[in-house]
Design a protein around this motif. Structure first.
Motif, PDB file in Angstrom:
ATOM      1  N   ALA A 198       0.841  -1.190   0.000  1.00 49.77           N
ATOM      2  CA  ALA A 198       0.000   0.000   0.000  1.00 49.77           C
ATOM      3  C   ALA A 198       0.878   1.243   0.000  1.00 49.77           C
ATOM      4  CB  ALA A 198      -0.912  -0.004   1.228  1.00 49.77           C
ATOM      5  N   ARG A 199       1.857   1.253   0.864  1.00 49.33           N
ATOM      6  CA  ARG A 199       2.746   2.401   1.009  1.00 49.33           C
ATOM      7  C   ARG A 199       3.491   2.706  -0.292  1.00 49.33           C
ATOM      8  NH1 ARG A 199       8.595   2.116   3.927  1.00 49.33           N
ATOM      9  NH2 ARG A 199       9.034   1.164   1.919  1.00 49.33           N
ATOM     10  N   ASP A 200       4.086   1.676  -0.872  1.00 51.48           N
ATOM     11  CA  ASP A 200       4.926   1.900  -2.044  1.00 51.48           C
ATOM     12  C   ASP A 200       4.114   2.349  -3.254  1.00 51.48           C
ATOM     13  OD1 ASP A 200       7.039   1.258  -0.478  1.00 51.48           O
ATOM     14  OD2 ASP A 200       7.309  -0.755  -1.270  1.00 51.48           O
ATOM     15  N   ARG A 201       2.952   1.738  -3.411  1.00 48.64           N
ATOM     16  CA  ARG A 201       2.119   2.103  -4.559  1.00 48.64           C
ATOM     17  C   ARG A 201       1.597   3.525  -4.415  1.00 48.64           C
ATOM     18  NH1 ARG A 201      -0.930  -1.436  -8.018  1.00 48.64           N
ATOM     19  NH2 ARG A 201      -2.220  -0.100  -9.313  1.00 48.64           N
ATOM     20  N   LEU A 202       1.201   3.864  -3.210  1.00 47.24           N
ATOM     21  CA  LEU A 202       0.672   5.199  -2.958  1.00 47.24           C
ATOM     22  C   LEU A 202       1.763   6.246  -3.157  1.00 47.24           C
ATOM     23  CD1 LEU A 202      -1.864   6.615  -2.048  1.00 47.24           C
ATOM     24  CD2 LEU A 202      -1.235   6.188   0.321  1.00 47.24           C
ATOM     25  N   ARG A 203       2.934   5.965  -2.621  1.00 47.68           N
ATOM     26  CA  ARG A 203       4.058   6.885  -2.760  1.00 47.68           C
ATOM     27  C   ARG A 203       4.395   7.100  -4.231  1.00 47.68           C
ATOM     28  NH1 ARG A 203       9.203   6.652  -4.075  1.00 47.68           N
ATOM     29  NH2 ARG A 203      10.705   8.019  -3.040  1.00 47.68           N
ATOM     30  N   SER A 204       4.482   5.993  -4.944  1.00 45.90           N
ATOM     31  CA  SER A 204       4.901   6.091  -6.322  1.00 45.90           C
ATOM     32  C   SER A 204       3.862   6.835  -7.171  1.00 45.90           C
ATOM     33  CB  SER A 204       5.173   4.678  -6.819  1.00 45.90           C
ATOM     34  OG  SER A 204       4.945   4.579  -8.170  1.00 45.90           O
ATOM     35  N   PHE A 205       2.598   6.585  -6.921  1.00 49.96           N
ATOM     36  CA  PHE A 205       1.556   7.279  -7.693  1.00 49.96           C
ATOM     37  C   PHE A 205       1.542   8.772  -7.345  1.00 49.96           C
ATOM     38  CE2 PHE A 205      -2.784   8.757  -8.552  1.00 49.96           C
ATOM     39  CZ  PHE A 205      -2.914   8.373  -9.874  1.00 49.96           C
ATOM     40  N   PHE A 206       1.682   9.050  -6.069  1.00 51.25           N
ATOM     41  CA  PHE A 206       1.684  10.444  -5.634  1.00 51.25           C
ATOM     42  C   PHE A 206       2.882  11.189  -6.223  1.00 51.25           C
ATOM     43  CE2 PHE A 206       3.495  13.536  -2.647  1.00 51.25           C
ATOM     44  CZ  PHE A 206       2.493  14.497  -2.685  1.00 51.25           C
ATOM     45  N   TRP A 207       4.040  10.600  -6.063  1.00 50.00           N
ATOM     46  CA  TRP A 207       5.275  11.289  -6.442  1.00 50.00           C
ATOM     47  C   TRP A 207       5.375  11.445  -7.960  1.00 50.00           C
ATOM     48  CZ3 TRP A 207       9.409  11.467  -2.373  1.00 50.00           C
ATOM     49  CH2 TRP A 207      10.486  12.256  -2.767  1.00 50.00           C
ATOM     50  N   HIS A 208       5.202  10.335  -8.669  1.00 52.02           N
ATOM     51  CA  HIS A 208       5.460  10.380 -10.105  1.00 52.02           C
ATOM     52  C   HIS A 208       4.259  10.815 -10.920  1.00 52.02           C
ATOM     53  CE1 HIS A 208       8.723   7.692  -8.550  1.00 52.02           C
ATOM     54  NE2 HIS A 208       9.350   8.737  -9.030  1.00 52.02           N
ATOM     55  N   THR A 209       3.160  10.124 -10.753  1.00 52.98           N
ATOM     56  CA  THR A 209       2.017  10.471 -11.587  1.00 52.98           C
ATOM     57  C   THR A 209       1.452  11.842 -11.210  1.00 52.98           C
ATOM     58  OG1 THR A 209       1.519   8.140 -11.753  1.00 52.98           O
ATOM     59  CG2 THR A 209      -0.201   9.657 -12.441  1.00 52.98           C
ATOM     60  N   PHE A 210       1.260  12.018  -9.893  1.00 51.59           N
ATOM     61  CA  PHE A 210       0.648  13.288  -9.485  1.00 51.59           C
ATOM     62  C   PHE A 210       1.638  14.451  -9.563  1.00 51.59           C
ATOM     63  CE2 PHE A 210      -0.597  16.360  -6.118  1.00 51.59           C
ATOM     64  CZ  PHE A 210      -1.760  16.826  -6.714  1.00 51.59           C
ATOM     65  N   CYS A 211       2.754  14.363  -8.844  1.00 46.58           N
ATOM     66  CA  CYS A 211       3.681  15.507  -8.789  1.00 46.58           C
ATOM     67  C   CYS A 211       4.424  15.719 -10.111  1.00 46.58           C
ATOM     68  CB  CYS A 211       4.687  15.341  -7.665  1.00 46.58           C
ATOM     69  SG  CYS A 211       3.933  15.438  -6.033  1.00 46.58           S
TER      70      CYS A 211
ATOM     71  N   ALA B 291       3.392   9.300 -21.677  1.00 47.56           N
ATOM     72  CA  ALA B 291       4.570   8.691 -22.282  1.00 47.56           C
ATOM     73  C   ALA B 291       5.204   9.651 -23.280  1.00 47.56           C
ATOM     74  CB  ALA B 291       4.188   7.372 -22.953  1.00 47.56           C
ATOM     75  N   VAL B 292       4.359  10.410 -23.983  1.00 47.43           N
ATOM     76  CA  VAL B 292       4.889  11.388 -24.938  1.00 47.43           C
ATOM     77  C   VAL B 292       5.661  12.468 -24.178  1.00 47.43           C
ATOM     78  CG1 VAL B 292       4.268  13.194 -26.582  1.00 47.43           C
ATOM     79  CG2 VAL B 292       3.150  10.947 -26.700  1.00 47.43           C
ATOM     80  N   VAL B 293       5.107  12.914 -23.070  1.00 46.66           N
ATOM     81  CA  VAL B 293       5.816  13.905 -22.243  1.00 46.66           C
ATOM     82  C   VAL B 293       7.170  13.330 -21.813  1.00 46.66           C
ATOM     83  CG1 VAL B 293       5.815  15.138 -20.040  1.00 46.66           C
ATOM     84  CG2 VAL B 293       3.731  15.062 -21.418  1.00 46.66           C
ATOM     85  N   GLY B 294       7.153  12.065 -21.397  1.00 43.17           N
ATOM     86  CA  GLY B 294       8.394  11.407 -20.991  1.00 43.17           C
ATOM     87  C   GLY B 294       9.394  11.380 -22.132  1.00 43.17           C
ATOM     88  N   ALA B 295       8.883  11.114 -23.353  1.00 43.22           N
ATOM     89  CA  ALA B 295       9.764  11.040 -24.515  1.00 43.22           C
ATOM     90  C   ALA B 295      10.374  12.407 -24.816  1.00 43.22           C
ATOM     91  CB  ALA B 295       8.983  10.521 -25.710  1.00 43.22           C
ATOM     92  N   LEU B 296       9.563  13.434 -24.630  1.00 43.63           N
ATOM     93  CA  LEU B 296      10.070  14.787 -24.892  1.00 43.63           C
ATOM     94  C   LEU B 296      11.091  15.199 -23.829  1.00 43.63           C
ATOM     95  CD1 LEU B 296       6.793  16.554 -26.087  1.00 43.63           C
ATOM     96  CD2 LEU B 296       8.718  15.744 -27.492  1.00 43.63           C
ATOM     97  N   ARG B 297      10.868  14.748 -22.605  1.00 42.87           N
ATOM     98  CA  ARG B 297      11.851  15.023 -21.551  1.00 42.87           C
ATOM     99  C   ARG B 297      13.184  14.359 -21.905  1.00 42.87           C
ATOM    100  NH1 ARG B 297       8.116  13.698 -16.896  1.00 42.87           N
ATOM    101  NH2 ARG B 297       7.109  15.673 -16.365  1.00 42.87           N
ATOM    102  N   LYS B 298      13.055  13.121 -22.362  1.00 44.07           N
ATOM    103  CA  LYS B 298      14.264  12.380 -22.729  1.00 44.07           C
ATOM    104  C   LYS B 298      14.989  13.092 -23.877  1.00 44.07           C
ATOM    105  CE  LYS B 298      15.597   7.718 -24.282  1.00 44.07           C
ATOM    106  NZ  LYS B 298      16.978   7.749 -23.777  1.00 44.07           N
TER     107      LYS B 298
END
Length: 870
Positions: free
Chosen positions: A644-657, A735-742
């Motif tokens: 629960a902790r890891d999934r929540l952290r990862s969604f909050f940090w990466h997807t949300f932030c 994913a497109v945003v990620g590609a442009l960042r890359k």
RNA sequence: GGGCUCGUGGUCUAGUGGUUAUGACGCUUCCCUUACAAGGAAGAGAUCGGUGGUUCGACUCCGCCCGAGCCCA
């Protein structure tokens, strides 16, 4: 309003104080519906010791469940017990007051114990409150209190009346140093030096003789039989004959038993009353007589004839000398062997025959096993420990302790006929040494003098009653039945327990409560592992690798410790590692900083917003959060804190932030965007609540600052909103945003550098503006059309879950043919190695090349062409 | 000695039959983008303790061995 840097030191202390002052976690006074109650039976820690990091860990896990269940709409009963009944507290009291318990009446001494331990209780309370658990401090008890003594004695009376207890002259393990009986679990093995004496025994009515090696020649007078192993061919002929004991002359049978150790001595063993554990087993298995040669003070009895009155050590010397004179001592040599010693003092134990009270266990093994099966075990695998323990049981449970302090048996015996007189329930607690029996004359024989039982209960006999103590188990004189005052708590929804003490604390609690109420006391058990040190080694005082809670909490926020505690599968051991806490600190800081930003962006956020008018990316985020909520809820329900902790952290940090917040920030700064503001606030409110069970303090501070001023811990757990969204398009867009960042990273451009033109070949409907906004793209186009690229088939990937079961041993042939490019694509079929695979069974791997203007970037779900002059 | 549990990049950890093994910390390179540089992006790094077997296929199932922990003797 969250501003500046988060200051956990001030914030955490403040909330801990307010939670207690405002009784935030108080269980409702009035009777509540058992279906909405979530009751926890917490095992009380010994308060005279110090709070160690293992307690902190276990308590935090309990608190996760308590807080989660509270938000899920349960009335949570989360009590605290102070265990101050037992040897540890007694020694402490004697030390602090410079007294000896023998000089006081039991009741007086217990009163002194209560006074001394109350100071330690206060200290313990403070420390428990410092870790921010949601214990209801109105629900506490002390195991040394008269109320708990009453429950203990009621338990005795109840079991006695149910015929679940008996008193028997039985072997007891005795510590001659402490002058007390101890249980099997209080002994441990020790290697000690000793001497083997080879003693010659004559066979009765025969010319023959044999030799026995023994370390305890003083037990010769106690000898009742001689044993031969069934596989011992050499001595087999002796079985059935009798042996005569040197000096003492008693004649004993020679029997066979497979418990004879063929490796040690001569293979022939004498069985005495009692030299060791095996002697006791033989006594029971072969129905042997008792010959008690040594009493509890270590003095030889009349059985020892002329040696009577000597200490056992003196007797040994004289007996050895006399054996030598008679020529029966053939050899004497030094050896080391394993002996049973008392774990507290290291003195080797004696086995005595004493009157002891027992609780029956062996006759109901099956039932107790079923009781264990009825509980939900978190983790399931720990049930095997309970099971193995029951299956290995060889004894009933001895509850008598020959100590002068403790909780007394409420029992007298008739001075004439030994009839048992049990105290009346109304009178409990009693001390037979000070109080009179409830009858004037023996109901059996009419005799008018009684002998008080002076034994006390084993402390486990009391520790195993915590569910009944919590639920107010008592005698109702009107109905003449035992009743639970707080019926709605029982059976308890959860019992937390360390995996090292499943076999006695948990097991004994299940047995006793089951016998008293007819019900299994717990719906579920949550087992916690041990806390190890940084190197994954066990913490111990002697190694000096103990981690003290104060030390940690002076350095880290409690929430960081709570984050760390959620970092392992429940039941597994967890090493204390500072980096685990540092990771927690970083998450706390991230949550704080993101919240500051959300606050600044959502000042004009509408409370209500028609979900049909949500923009694609907002809809996508809310729908994605729905899925996270479902996942996290399920994991917390199953006590899978780490997942629960890891999934929540990862969604909050990466997807949300990283993904959403960057986009929303831009949208809101450029223009009014109620869809974004509403979404941002809705999602943030949900995150704060989702993190609340784990990060209890920072979420509370944020909730108060930003929302309704109530406690976040009194809020309800977020339910999925049930929105439909084009999840795939959203993910492709990210994913497109990620590609442009890359692309920018590779081109060593800063993230806010602008890009002239981007062509996306893939479905990102509704997200075009978000992508170009956040990545500073001047012109972005998207199309579902085929991209202007050349594809070259580079290989075939098989789907083994389909090909494997279908073609079995032919798979290697197929693979070999593919490796040599020896295959043909016919329509949507693959012809290879003589078989025809359907389109589901394989995937064509293509290598794409782009020779047009700009740069080609491939990503999940889309192909991107970037044209940039800069 | 017996039972149970565990062994996965340097460290911690996910993964319980489907072949390209998850994430975090640490490490390397780049980026101060007005919430956060204690931040962001990219990357290197693991023959899943050893060994034998079952299977078309094993981190996953089975046997044995080694190491750690707990309980029991």
């Amino acid at each position: 309003m969250p501003s500046g840097e988060y200051d956990p030191e001030t914030v955490e202390a403040n909330w801990q104080e307010r939670w207690v002052d405002e009784d935030l976690y108080a269980f409702p006074e009035s009777a509540v519906d058992p279906d909405t109650v979530f009751s926890i039976d917490t095992p009380p820690p010994t308060v005279s010791g110090s709070l160690h990091w293992g307690h902190v860990y276990g308590s935090i896990l309990q608190d996760f469940v308590a807080r989660f269940k509270r938000m899920r709409g349960k009335e949570v009963y989360y009590p605290f017990g102070y265990d101050d009944n037992g040897i540890a507290s007694e020694l402490l009291t004697e030390d602090e007051l410079g007294i000896k318990h023998q000089d006081y009446e039991r009741r007086e001494f217990q009163k002194l114990c209560r006074e001394v331990t109350s100071k330690y209780e206060a200290e313990f309370t403070e420390k428990m409150q410092r870790i921010g658990t949601s214990i209801d401090w109105n629900q506490t008890y002390q195991t040394i209190s008269p109320e708990v003594q009453r429950v203990s004695q009621l338990s005795f009376v109840d079991l006695y009346e149910q015929d679940r207890q008996y008193r028997q002259r039985a072997p007891a393990i005795w510590c001659p140093e402490c002058e007390t009986a101890i249980s099997q679990v209080e002994t441990e093995d020790d290697e000690q030096g000793s001497h083997f004496h080879d003693i010659e025994f004559d066979v009765v009515d025969s010319e023959e003789s044999f030799v026995i090696s023994t370390t305890r020649p003083e037990l010769l007078p106690a000898c009742v039989s001689v044993f031969v192993h069934p596989d011992d061919d050499e001595n087999q002929h002796l079985v059935g004959q009798e042996a005569e004991i040197p000096i003492f002359g008693q004649q004993v049978p020679i029997l066979e038993d497979e418990r004879v150790d063929l490796e040690t001595g001569t293979g022939l063993v004498m069985c005495c009353t009692f030299g060791d554990q095996t002697d006791i087993e033989w006594y029971q298995a072969h129905d042997l007589p008792l010959r008690i040669a040594i009493d509890e003070s270590g003095t030889m009895t009349d059985v020892a004839g002329e040696y009577s009155g000597l200490s056992s050590d003196e007797a040994r010397e004289e007996i050895v000398a006399d054996l030598e004179d008679e020529g029966a001592l053939l050899d004497k040599r030094a050896i080391t062997h394993t002996v049973n010693v008392h774990e507290r003092c290291g003195t080797s134990v004696e086995f005595l025959v004493k009157d002891q009270w027992y609780i029956k266990l062996l006759d109901k093994r099956e039932e107790y096993l079923e009781a264990g099966e009825e509980m939900d075990w978190y983790p399931e695998k720990m049930f095997t420990r309970y099971k193995n323990w029951i299956e290995g049981l060889q004894w009933d449970w001895a509850i008598s302790r020959q100590r002068s302090s403790g909780i007394p048996f409420p029992v007298w015996y008739c001075g004439e006929c030994e009839h048992v007189v049990v105290a009346d329930r109304e009178d409990l607690p009693v001390d037979p040494l000070s109080d009179d029996p409830p009858v004037d004359t023996c109901p059996e024989c009419g005799h008018d003098e009684f002998v008080a039982e002076d034994d006390v209960f084993d402390t486990w006999a009391t520790s195993s009653l915590t569910p009944l103590i919590n639920a107010g188990w008592d005698w109702n004189p009107e109905t003449e039945e035992m009743e639970l005052e707080r019926d709605e708590l029982y059976p308890f929804d959860m019992r937390p327990q360390g995996h090292d003490i499943i076999s006695f604390w948990l097991f004994h609690t299940v047995v006793k409560c089951y016998e008293h109420t007819g019900e299994v006391p717990f719906d579920s058990v949550m087992i916690n592992g041990m806390v190890l040190d940084e190197n994954r080694e066990k913490m111990s005082k002697s190694v000096g690798n103990i981690v003290s809670p104060d030390e940690v909490l002076d350095k880290f926020p409690v929430d960081a410790a709570r984050y760390w505690a959620a970092g392992s599968a429940v039941g597994d051991d967890l090493p204390y590692q500072e980096k685990g806490l540092v990771a927690g600190e970083k998450l706390i800081r991230k949550l704080w900083n993101a919240s500051k930003l959300v606050e600044s962006l959502t000042e004009d956020a509408p409370d209500e917003f028609d979900h049909d008018d949500l923009k694609a990316i907002d809809r996508w985020l809310l729908a994605s959060l729905d899925r996270e909520i479902e996942f996290v809820t399920e994991k917390l329900d199953n006590r899978e804190f780490s997942k629960a902790r890891d999934r929540l952290r990862s969604f909050f940090w990466h997807t949300f932030c990283d993904d959403y917040l960057e986009i929303a920030k831009q949208r809101l700064r450029e223009a009014d965007d109620p869809s974004a503001a509403y979404t941002l606030q809705t999602v943030h409110r949900r995150f704060v609540r989702l993190f609340a069970p784990i990060l209890a303090h920072v979420t509370e501070e944020l909730w108060h600052d930003m929302y309704d001023g109530e406690s976040v811990h009194a809020q309800s757990w977020p339910e999925p909103l049930g929105l439909d969204a084009d999840v795939e398009a959203g993910e492709t867009a990210m994913a497109v945003v990620g590609a442009l960042r890359k692309y920018k990273s590779d081109a060593q451009l800063s993230m806010n550098a602008s890009i002239d033109e981007v062509e996306v070949y893939g479905t990102i409907d509704g997200f075009e503006g978000d992508i170009s906004g956040v990545m500073h793209v001047d012109s972005l186009t998207s199309t579902d059309e085929e991209p202007p690229i050349e594809s070259v088939t580079s290989g075939i990937d098989l789907d083994y879950s389909i090909v494997g079961p279908e073609y079995g041993s032919k798979v290697p042939d197929i693979e070999a043919a593919l490796a040599q490019d020896d295959y043909e694509l016919v329509g949507d079929e693959l012809h290879v190695a003589g078989v025809e695979l359907g389109p589901d069974a394989f995937e064509v791997n293509e290598e794409r090349t782009y020779s047009g203007e700009g740069e080609f970037v491939e990503t999940e779900g889309a192909l991107v062409i970037v044209k940039n002059e800069n």
